[in-house]
Design a protein around this motif. Sequence first.
Motif, PDB file in Angstrom:
ATOM      1  N   PRO A  47       0.823  -1.220   0.000  1.00 13.34           N
ATOM      2  CA  PRO A  47       0.000   0.000   0.000  1.00 13.34           C
ATOM      3  C   PRO A  47       0.853   1.264   0.000  1.00 13.34           C
ATOM      4  CG  PRO A  47      -0.100  -1.079   2.131  1.00 13.34           C
ATOM      5  CD  PRO A  47       0.645  -2.000   1.215  1.00 13.34           C
ATOM      6  N   LEU A  48       2.106   1.166   0.410  1.00 11.72           N
ATOM      7  CA  LEU A  48       2.960   2.349   0.415  1.00 11.72           C
ATOM      8  C   LEU A  48       3.295   2.814  -1.000  1.00 11.72           C
ATOM      9  CD1 LEU A  48       5.401   1.398   3.295  1.00 11.72           C
ATOM     10  CD2 LEU A  48       3.393   2.862   3.387  1.00 11.72           C
ATOM     11  N   THR A  49       3.209   1.927  -1.985  1.00 15.94           N
ATOM     12  CA  THR A  49       3.470   2.309  -3.368  1.00 15.94           C
ATOM     13  C   THR A  49       2.457   3.349  -3.831  1.00 15.94           C
ATOM     14  OG1 THR A  49       4.283   0.086  -3.732  1.00 15.94           O
ATOM     15  CG2 THR A  49       3.811   1.379  -5.675  1.00 15.94           C
ATOM     16  N   LYS A  50       1.208   3.198  -3.405  1.00 15.47           N
ATOM     17  CA  LYS A  50       0.160   4.147  -3.780  1.00 15.47           C
ATOM     18  C   LYS A  50       0.491   5.537  -3.235  1.00 15.47           C
ATOM     19  CE  LYS A  50      -4.551   5.350  -2.661  1.00 15.47           C
ATOM     20  NZ  LYS A  50      -5.654   5.100  -1.764  1.00 15.47           N
ATOM     21  N   TYR A  51       0.911   5.601  -1.971  1.00 18.75           N
ATOM     22  CA  TYR A  51       1.203   6.894  -1.381  1.00 18.75           C
ATOM     23  C   TYR A  51       2.456   7.509  -1.972  1.00 18.75           C
ATOM     24  CZ  TYR A  51      -2.277   5.300   1.905  1.00 18.75           C
ATOM     25  OH  TYR A  51      -3.439   4.845   2.451  1.00 18.75           O
ATOM     26  N   ALA A  52       3.411   6.713  -2.391  1.00 16.88           N
ATOM     27  CA  ALA A  52       4.605   7.237  -3.039  1.00 16.88           C
ATOM     28  C   ALA A  52       4.244   7.857  -4.382  1.00 16.88           C
ATOM     29  CB  ALA A  52       5.636   6.133  -3.219  1.00 16.88           C
ATOM     30  N   ARG A  53       3.346   7.202  -5.129  1.00 16.93           N
ATOM     31  CA  ARG A  53       2.917   7.764  -6.416  1.00 16.93           C
ATOM     32  C   ARG A  53       2.167   9.072  -6.210  1.00 16.93           C
ATOM     33  NH1 ARG A  53       0.126   2.930  -8.176  1.00 16.93           N
ATOM     34  NH2 ARG A  53       1.759   1.401  -8.296  1.00 16.93           N
ATOM     35  N   GLU A  54       1.319   9.147  -5.185  1.00 19.73           N
ATOM     36  CA  GLU A  54       0.575  10.374  -4.930  1.00 19.73           C
ATOM     37  C   GLU A  54       1.521  11.512  -4.539  1.00 19.73           C
ATOM     38  OE1 GLU A  54      -2.304   9.474  -1.965  1.00 19.73           O
ATOM     39  OE2 GLU A  54      -3.575   8.329  -3.316  1.00 19.73           O
ATOM     40  N   GLY A  55       2.526  11.200  -3.753  1.00 24.58           N
ATOM     41  CA  GLY A  55       3.491  12.221  -3.363  1.00 24.58           C
ATOM     42  C   GLY A  55       4.287  12.723  -4.540  1.00 24.58           C
ATOM     43  N   ASN A  56       4.655  11.840  -5.453  1.00 24.48           N
ATOM     44  CA  ASN A  56       5.401  12.251  -6.635  1.00 24.48           C
ATOM     45  C   ASN A  56       4.533  13.080  -7.570  1.00 24.48           C
ATOM     46  OD1 ASN A  56       7.738  11.034  -5.821  1.00 24.48           O
ATOM     47  ND2 ASN A  56       7.335   9.136  -6.931  1.00 24.48           N
ATOM     48  N   LYS A  58       2.288  15.221  -6.673  1.00 25.92           N
ATOM     49  CA  LYS A  58       2.123  16.564  -6.134  1.00 25.92           C
ATOM     50  C   LYS A  58       3.393  17.404  -6.259  1.00 25.92           C
ATOM     51  CE  LYS A  58      -1.346  15.089  -2.843  1.00 25.92           C
ATOM     52  NZ  LYS A  58      -1.658  14.842  -1.436  1.00 25.92           N
TER      53      LYS A  58
END
Length: 80
Positions: A47-56, A58
């Motif tokens: 699930p951390l992959t999803k948050y890494a993509r969202e951070g990138n 932004k």
Amino acid sequence: MAAPQTFREALRRGFVPFFKHAWDREPVIVVSVAAGLAGPLLVYLSPLTKYAREGNAKMPWDYPVPIRYEAGKTGPPTSV
């Protein structure tokens, strides 16, 4: 049904007989291959992959380029 004698015969029967045959003959190699393949596959399931993509998404990657001083075309240079 007789047990396959070689890896090639086991592979012709399918993946499950191949892995059963490989596990019976070389369990260390099967475990090491499974562990080696698990790392790259689990990265995409995390699930951390999803948050890494969202951070990138932004983060702005196209920064404004400063205008260089050209005599007669732009104003005088200023120090910041």
